[in-house]
Enzyme design. Structure first.
Site, PDB file in Angstrom:
ATOM      1  NE  ARG A 114      43.946  44.395  31.504  1.00 54.56           N
ATOM      2  CZ  ARG A 114      42.608  44.392  31.475  1.00 54.56           C
ATOM      3  NH1 ARG A 114      41.930  44.303  32.595  1.00 54.56           N
ATOM      4  NH2 ARG A 114      41.968  44.460  30.332  1.00 54.56           N
TER       5      ARG A 114
ATOM      6  CB  ILE B  55      30.859  37.945  34.475  1.00 55.29           C
ATOM      7  CG1 ILE B  55      32.162  37.162  34.696  1.00 55.29           C
ATOM      8  CG2 ILE B  55      31.068  39.042  33.430  1.00 55.29           C
ATOM      9  CD1 ILE B  55      32.640  36.400  33.480  1.00 55.29           C
ATOM     10  CG  ASP B  56      32.010  37.676  40.526  1.00 53.42           C
ATOM     11  OD1 ASP B  56      31.082  38.451  40.850  1.00 53.42           O
ATOM     12  OD2 ASP B  56      33.204  37.926  40.785  1.00 53.42           O
TER      13      ASP B  56
ATOM     14  CG  HIS C 159      32.520  43.718  31.273  1.00 54.09           C
ATOM     15  ND1 HIS C 159      33.842  43.710  31.642  1.00 54.09           N
ATOM     16  CD2 HIS C 159      32.352  44.863  30.578  1.00 54.09           C
ATOM     17  CE1 HIS C 159      34.437  44.807  31.194  1.00 54.09           C
ATOM     18  NE2 HIS C 159      33.555  45.524  30.554  1.00 54.09           N
TER      19      HIS C 159
ATOM     20  CB  CYS D  51      19.173  33.508  21.670  1.00 58.01           C
ATOM     21  SG  CYS D  51      19.188  33.624  19.867  1.00 58.01           S
TER      22      CYS D  51
ATOM     23  CB  CYS E 118      15.371  36.115  19.532  1.00 57.13           C
ATOM     24  SG  CYS E 118      15.501  34.577  20.486  1.00 57.13           S
TER      25      CYS E 118
ATOM     26  CB  CYS F 189      18.033  30.273  19.872  1.00 62.15           C
ATOM     27  SG  CYS F 189      16.506  31.048  20.423  1.00 62.15           S
TER      28      CYS F 189
ATOM     29  CB  SER G  85      44.071  47.226  35.956  1.00 59.44           C
ATOM     30  OG  SER G  85      43.207  46.787  34.916  1.00 59.44           O
TER      31      SER G  85
ATOM     32  CG  ASN H  12      43.791  48.173  42.006  1.00 64.78           C
ATOM     33  OD1 ASN H  12      42.828  47.419  41.931  1.00 64.78           O
ATOM     34  ND2 ASN H  12      44.834  48.075  41.214  1.00 64.78           N
TER      35      ASN H  12
HETATM   36  P1  NAD Z   1      42.102  43.585  36.150  1.00 65.29           P
HETATM   37  O1  NAD Z   1      42.515  42.152  36.267  1.00 65.29           O
HETATM   38  O2  NAD Z   1      42.559  44.356  34.980  1.00 65.29           O
HETATM   39  O3  NAD Z   1      42.594  44.383  37.443  1.00 65.29           O
HETATM   40  C1  NAD Z   1      42.335  43.902  38.725  1.00 65.29           C
HETATM   41  C2  NAD Z   1      43.100  44.793  39.682  1.00 65.29           C
HETATM   42  O4  NAD Z   1      42.748  44.404  40.996  1.00 65.29           O
HETATM   43  C3  NAD Z   1      44.607  44.680  39.557  1.00 65.29           C
HETATM   44  O5  NAD Z   1      45.156  45.972  39.346  1.00 65.29           O
HETATM   45  C4  NAD Z   1      45.072  44.101  40.914  1.00 65.29           C
HETATM   46  O6  NAD Z   1      46.212  44.752  41.427  1.00 65.29           O
HETATM   47  C5  NAD Z   1      43.898  44.411  41.809  1.00 65.29           C
HETATM   48  N1  NAD Z   1      43.651  43.395  42.829  1.00 65.29           N
HETATM   49  C6  NAD Z   1      43.562  42.044  42.663  1.00 65.29           C
HETATM   50  N2  NAD Z   1      43.239  41.464  43.840  1.00 65.29           N
HETATM   51  C7  NAD Z   1      43.138  42.465  44.753  1.00 65.29           C
HETATM   52  C8  NAD Z   1      42.841  42.498  46.137  1.00 65.29           C
HETATM   53  N3  NAD Z   1      42.572  41.385  46.828  1.00 65.29           N
HETATM   54  N4  NAD Z   1      42.825  43.702  46.772  1.00 65.29           N
HETATM   55  C9  NAD Z   1      43.099  44.845  46.086  1.00 65.29           C
HETATM   56  N5  NAD Z   1      43.375  44.871  44.774  1.00 65.29           N
HETATM   57  C10 NAD Z   1      43.402  43.700  44.124  1.00 65.29           C
HETATM   58  O7  NAD Z   1      40.547  43.632  36.342  1.00 65.29           O
HETATM   59  P2  NAD Z   1      39.478  44.561  35.670  1.00 65.29           P
HETATM   60  O8  NAD Z   1      39.957  45.982  35.650  1.00 65.29           O
HETATM   61  O9  NAD Z   1      38.198  44.273  36.342  1.00 65.29           O
HETATM   62  O10 NAD Z   1      39.403  44.007  34.187  1.00 65.29           O
HETATM   63  C11 NAD Z   1      39.228  42.604  33.962  1.00 65.29           C
HETATM   64  C12 NAD Z   1      37.993  42.225  33.163  1.00 65.29           C
HETATM   65  O11 NAD Z   1      37.871  40.800  33.153  1.00 65.29           O
HETATM   66  C13 NAD Z   1      36.742  42.685  33.806  1.00 65.29           C
HETATM   67  O12 NAD Z   1      36.244  43.661  32.992  1.00 65.29           O
HETATM   68  C14 NAD Z   1      35.804  41.485  33.893  1.00 65.29           C
HETATM   69  O13 NAD Z   1      34.802  41.557  32.921  1.00 65.29           O
HETATM   70  C15 NAD Z   1      36.620  40.306  33.558  1.00 65.29           C
HETATM   71  N6  NAD Z   1      36.842  39.405  34.716  1.00 65.29           N
HETATM   72  C16 NAD Z   1      35.848  39.205  35.648  1.00 65.29           C
HETATM   73  C17 NAD Z   1      36.090  38.397  36.771  1.00 65.29           C
HETATM   74  C18 NAD Z   1      34.985  38.195  37.789  1.00 65.29           C
HETATM   75  O14 NAD Z   1      33.814  38.249  37.437  1.00 65.29           O
HETATM   76  N7  NAD Z   1      35.335  38.010  39.070  1.00 65.29           N
HETATM   77  C19 NAD Z   1      37.345  37.795  36.937  1.00 65.29           C
HETATM   78  C20 NAD Z   1      38.329  37.990  35.939  1.00 65.29           C
HETATM   79  C21 NAD Z   1      38.061  38.812  34.850  1.00 65.29           C
END
Ligand code: NAD
Length: 248
Positions: A34, A102-103, A120, A128, A131, A153, A195, A219
């Protein structure tokens, strides 16, 4: 000054919980969802679970995106923020790291598997949908990149999907229960890089506060739950957590 406050809160905690979102991994080169401009949603619309299940085209699109993003994910290494959190776990101050990511970077930074709760799922393997048999990505990639063959699967004929939770897919019950137990048992909840707009993420801060825990939100941008927090730091995670924990 605020970092001193964070350092003191952490030093006073006996069983803190860290809750992380995509923001903890942006300094490792993985875009979040976001953030204005760079967020993944400016590029890709999310694929809902029902669309994945009901449409071969959507399944193909989902695997295409997975392999297009793979270079970024596979080369990503834990950054200072992950390492600071791992240090807090090692010192015994943090009982669990609950993550929306998820990383696999919390595990890669040294947090033991059993102390990471993945809400997540994980993008580094597949399952699968019928199963729940686990599948590794390598053979799926070879077949898909050859002629876009969709994985099926070999146990039950079900559809195979990365082991992640998509929009519209039920949250994993076991992980949700563990996360709630951890939050209810904590004396400090540190939110790092979320966020806080999606449930259950949005619900954990209130759950912790109602139970008497302190709440810290670190954040880059403000969140709607900042008013609830004992300390809010609108700052970059790596330098902030690194300094608070005293990483060299
Ligand atoms: P989000 O993108 O909604 O919010 C991320 C927040 O982090 C933002 O408000 C931003 O201002 C802040 N931010 C970004 N970089 C920053 C930094 N270096 N220092 C401080 N703040 C920082 O993320 P969310 O709330 O985790 O929701 C996104 C969903 O997408 C997650 O639930 C996840 O499953 C998935 N996702 C995962 C990954 C991953 O595994 N790395 C990446 C992208 C999305």
């Amino acid at each position: 000054m605020s970092i001193d406050h964070l350092r003191n809160l952490l030093a006073g905690a006996k069983r803190a919980v860290v809750f992380t979102g995509a923001g903890i991994s942006t300094e490792s080169g993985i875009p979040d969802f976001r953030s204005p401009g760079s967020g993944l949603w400016t590029k890709y619309k999310p694929i809902y679970f029902d669309d994945f299940v009901n449409s071969e085209d959507m399944r193909r699109e989902s695997w295409r995106r997975k392999f297009a993003m793979e270079g970024v994910l596979e080369s990503a290494r834990p950054n200072r923020g992950h390492l600071a959190i791992a240090q807090l776990v090692r010192r015994g101050l943090v009982s669990h790291v609950i993550t929306q990511n998820i990383d696999n970077l919390h595990q890669d930074s040294g947090v033991p598997d059993e102390q990471v709760i993945e809400l997540h799922g994980n993008n580094s393997y597949a399952r699968c949908l019928g199963c729940h048999e686990r599948y590794e990505i390598d053979p799926i990639r070879v077949a898909f990149l050859r002629d876009e063959t969709l994985p099926v699967c070999d146990q039950c004929g079900g559809m195979i999907k990365t082991a992640t939770i998509s929009f519209g897919q039920g949250m994993p019950e076991h992980e949700m229960r563990r996360a709630q137990e951890a939050v209810l048992a904590c004396d400090l909840l540190l939110v790092a890089g979320s966020s806080l707009v999606v449930f259950p993420a949005a619900g954990f801060p209130a759950m912790a506060k109602q139970n008497g825990a302190k709440l810290v939100i670190v954040n880059r941008e403000p969140t709607d739950l900042d008013d609830m927090a004992d300390l809010v730091l609108n700052a970059e995670l790596g330098p902030t957590l690194g300094a608070a924990v005293g990483l060299n």
